[in-house]
Design a protein around this motif. Structure first.
Motif, short mmCIF file in Angstrom:
data_model
loop_
_atom_site.label_atom_id
_atom_site.label_comp_id
_atom_site.label_asym_id
_atom_site.label_seq_id
_atom_site.Cartn_x
_atom_site.Cartn_y
_atom_site.Cartn_z
N GLY A 114 0.81 -1.21 0.00
CA GLY A 114 0.00 0.00 0.00
C GLY A 114 0.85 1.26 0.00
O GLY A 114 1.90 1.32 -0.62
N GLU A 115 0.38 2.26 0.75
CA GLU A 115 1.03 3.57 0.71
C GLU A 115 1.17 4.13 2.13
O GLU A 115 0.77 3.50 3.11
CB GLU A 115 0.20 4.54 -0.15
N GLY A 116 1.73 5.33 2.21
CA GLY A 116 1.76 6.06 3.47
C GLY A 116 2.81 5.60 4.46
O GLY A 116 2.69 5.85 5.66
N HIS A 117 3.83 4.92 3.99
CA HIS A 117 4.87 4.47 4.90
C HIS A 117 5.74 5.64 5.36
O HIS A 117 6.04 6.55 4.59
CB HIS A 117 5.76 3.42 4.22
N ALA A 118 6.16 5.58 6.61
CA ALA A 118 7.03 6.62 7.16
C ALA A 118 8.34 6.67 6.39
O ALA A 118 8.87 5.62 5.98
CB ALA A 118 7.30 6.35 8.63
N PRO A 119 8.90 7.86 6.19
CA PRO A 119 10.18 7.97 5.49
C PRO A 119 11.27 7.10 6.10
O PRO A 119 12.12 6.57 5.37
CB PRO A 119 10.51 9.46 5.60
N GLU A 120 11.26 6.94 7.42
CA GLU A 120 12.32 6.15 8.04
C GLU A 120 12.23 4.67 7.64
O GLU A 120 13.25 3.97 7.63
CB GLU A 120 12.30 6.29 9.55
N LEU A 121 11.03 4.18 7.26
CA LEU A 121 10.92 2.81 6.78
C LEU A 121 11.53 2.67 5.39
O LEU A 121 12.22 1.70 5.09
CB LEU A 121 9.47 2.36 6.77
N HIS A 122 11.25 3.65 4.52
CA HIS A 122 11.88 3.62 3.20
C HIS A 122 13.39 3.69 3.33
O HIS A 122 14.13 3.00 2.61
CB HIS A 122 11.37 4.79 2.36
N GLU A 123 13.87 4.52 4.25
CA GLU A 123 15.31 4.65 4.44
C GLU A 123 15.89 3.37 5.02
O GLU A 123 16.99 2.95 4.65
CB GLU A 123 15.61 5.84 5.34
N LEU A 124 15.18 2.73 5.94
CA LEU A 124 15.64 1.45 6.49
C LEU A 124 15.83 0.42 5.38
O LEU A 124 16.86 -0.28 5.34
CB LEU A 124 14.63 0.93 7.51
N SER A 125 14.87 0.32 4.48
CA SER A 125 14.98 -0.64 3.40
C SER A 125 16.13 -0.28 2.46
O SER A 125 16.90 -1.15 2.04
CB SER A 125 13.67 -0.71 2.61
N ARG A 126 16.27 1.01 2.16
CA ARG A 126 17.36 1.45 1.29
C ARG A 126 18.71 1.12 1.91
O ARG A 126 19.61 0.58 1.23
CB ARG A 126 17.27 2.95 1.04
N VAL A 127 18.87 1.43 3.18
CA VAL A 127 20.14 1.17 3.86
C VAL A 127 20.45 -0.32 3.88
O VAL A 127 21.59 -0.74 3.62
CB VAL A 127 20.10 1.75 5.29
N THR A 128 19.45 -1.13 4.16
CA THR A 128 19.66 -2.58 4.20
C THR A 128 20.04 -3.11 2.82
O THR A 128 20.99 -3.89 2.68
CB THR A 128 18.40 -3.30 4.71
N GLU A 129 19.32 -2.69 1.80
CA GLU A 129 19.62 -3.15 0.44
C GLU A 129 21.00 -2.69 -0.01
O GLU A 129 21.79 -3.48 -0.57
CB GLU A 129 18.56 -2.66 -0.54
N GLU A 130 21.33 -1.44 0.23
CA GLU A 130 22.62 -0.93 -0.22
C GLU A 130 23.77 -1.58 0.55
O GLU A 130 24.86 -1.78 -0.01
CB GLU A 130 22.67 0.59 -0.09
N SER A 131 23.55 -1.90 1.83
CA SER A 131 24.61 -2.59 2.57
C SER A 131 24.86 -3.97 1.97
O SER A 131 26.00 -4.45 1.94
CB SER A 131 24.25 -2.69 4.05
N MET A 132 23.79 -4.61 1.48
CA MET A 132 23.96 -5.88 0.78
C MET A 132 24.84 -5.70 -0.44
O MET A 132 25.78 -6.48 -0.68
CB MET A 132 22.60 -6.45 0.37
N TRP A 133 24.57 -4.66 -1.22
CA TRP A 133 25.36 -4.43 -2.43
C TRP A 133 26.81 -4.07 -2.09
O TRP A 133 27.74 -4.46 -2.81
CB TRP A 133 24.72 -3.36 -3.30
N ALA A 134 27.01 -3.36 -1.00
CA ALA A 134 28.38 -3.08 -0.57
C ALA A 134 29.10 -4.39 -0.26
O ALA A 134 30.29 -4.57 -0.59
CB ALA A 134 28.37 -2.17 0.66
N GLY A 135 28.38 -5.32 0.38
CA GLY A 135 28.97 -6.63 0.65
C GLY A 135 29.23 -7.41 -0.62
O GLY A 135 30.29 -8.04 -0.78
N LEU A 136 28.29 -7.38 -1.56
CA LEU A 136 28.49 -8.09 -2.84
C LEU A 136 29.70 -7.53 -3.59
O LEU A 136 30.46 -8.28 -4.20
CB LEU A 136 27.23 -7.96 -3.69
#
Length: 280
Positions: A114-136
């Motif tokens: 859906g919609e309306g997620h807090a910005p900190e949730l989007h940032e949490l997902s971005r940080v987690t995904e990008e940390s994966m790519w840093a590891g890769l």
């Protein structure tokens, strides 16, 4: 001992990885308001059947489903069922795998319902995904396993702190070797531990599943009475991202990414290895 794959075996793992990518695509489409987590599991089962592959989750240690569906404060290993209905504002981490000709693929992603997620949730997902790519991107000849852990942790620690005050790098779960089995040595921490030392050297033929799990609070978790579902101790929401990668003589190949990791690895100055299944 570490399992070192031949180029032919890596090609089979790439085939399994592409099935996992198709599972992800189907589950992204199915993760909508009003869907149950069982609906997502059925979508995954259909993809696996159509591909002529096998599930490596179903029956693993008694696990009763084809994928893991972890909603909000569930970190990992959530069991799909008909009672868990996705609501507007939920986040869900979907972990999926497949076997092709005896070789395994494994990857996870976090979706927003859906919609309306807090910005900190989007940032949490971005940080987690990008940390994966840093590891890769740290999967290179001459590096050691700790270099991958360090890359993941340093990426997370460099990010601005969320409103909750910190990111919790989940301590009890991490990445792993993958190949003729889904979980193999070496175990990969998502942070540096002096007790673990440097770990083995990364050599061509080594395959890893790299999977950071990060919360908006604690790093500590507990397992529910079903012996599978893992939640954060403080109820903070978490994200989980994962790809399987093979180190080849020509560099890393992200087995579960549609493009082999080419676009994202380039952002880190790394050239992805050629795809053994690419036409021409």
């Amino acid at each position: 001992m570490l399992e070192i794959k031949t180029p032919e075996q890596i090609a089979k793992m790439r085939a399994a990885g592409l099935v996992v990518a198709r599972i992800h695509e189907a589950c992204r489409a199915a993760a909508v308001v009003g869907a149950t987590t069982k609906d997502l599991d059925e979508a995954a089962r259909k993809v696996i059947a159509e591909a002529g592959a096998k599930s490596n989750f179903l029956g693993y240690g008694g696990f009763p489903a084809t994928i893991c569906t972890s909603v909000n404060d569930v970190v990992v290993h959530g069991i799909p069922d008909a009672e868990t209905v996705l609501k507007d504002g939920d986040i869900i981490s979907i972990d999926a795998g497949a076997i092709v000709d005896g070789w395994h693929g494994d990857a996870a992603f976090t979706a927003f319902v859906g919609e309306g997620h807090a910005p900190e949730l989007h940032e949490l997902s971005r940080v987690t995904e990008e940390s994966m790519w840093a590891g890769l991107a740290a999967v290179r000849k001459g590096h050691r396993l700790v270099d991958v852990s360090r890359a993941i942790e340093q990426y997370i620690r460099r990010q601005p702190r969320p409103a909750s005050g910190k990111y919790g790098i989940i301590e009890d779960y991490g990445g792993h070797g993958i190949g003729s089995e889904m979980h193999m040595d070496p175990h990969l921490l998502n942070y540096v531990s002096r007790k673990r030392g440097k770990g083995p050297k990364l050599v061509p033929g080594l395959c890893l599943a790299i999977e950071p799990m990060v919360s908006l609070g604690t790093a500590r978790t507990h397992v529910l009475a079903d012996d599978w579902t893992v939640k954060t101790d403080d109820g903070s929401w978490s994200c989980h991202w994962e790809h399987s990668v093979a180190l080849t003589e020509e560099g890393p190949l992200v087995l579960t990414a549609v493009d082999g990791g080419r676009a994202k690895l380039a952002e880190y100055g790394v050239t992805a290895a050629p795809d053994p299944l690419a036409a021409g």
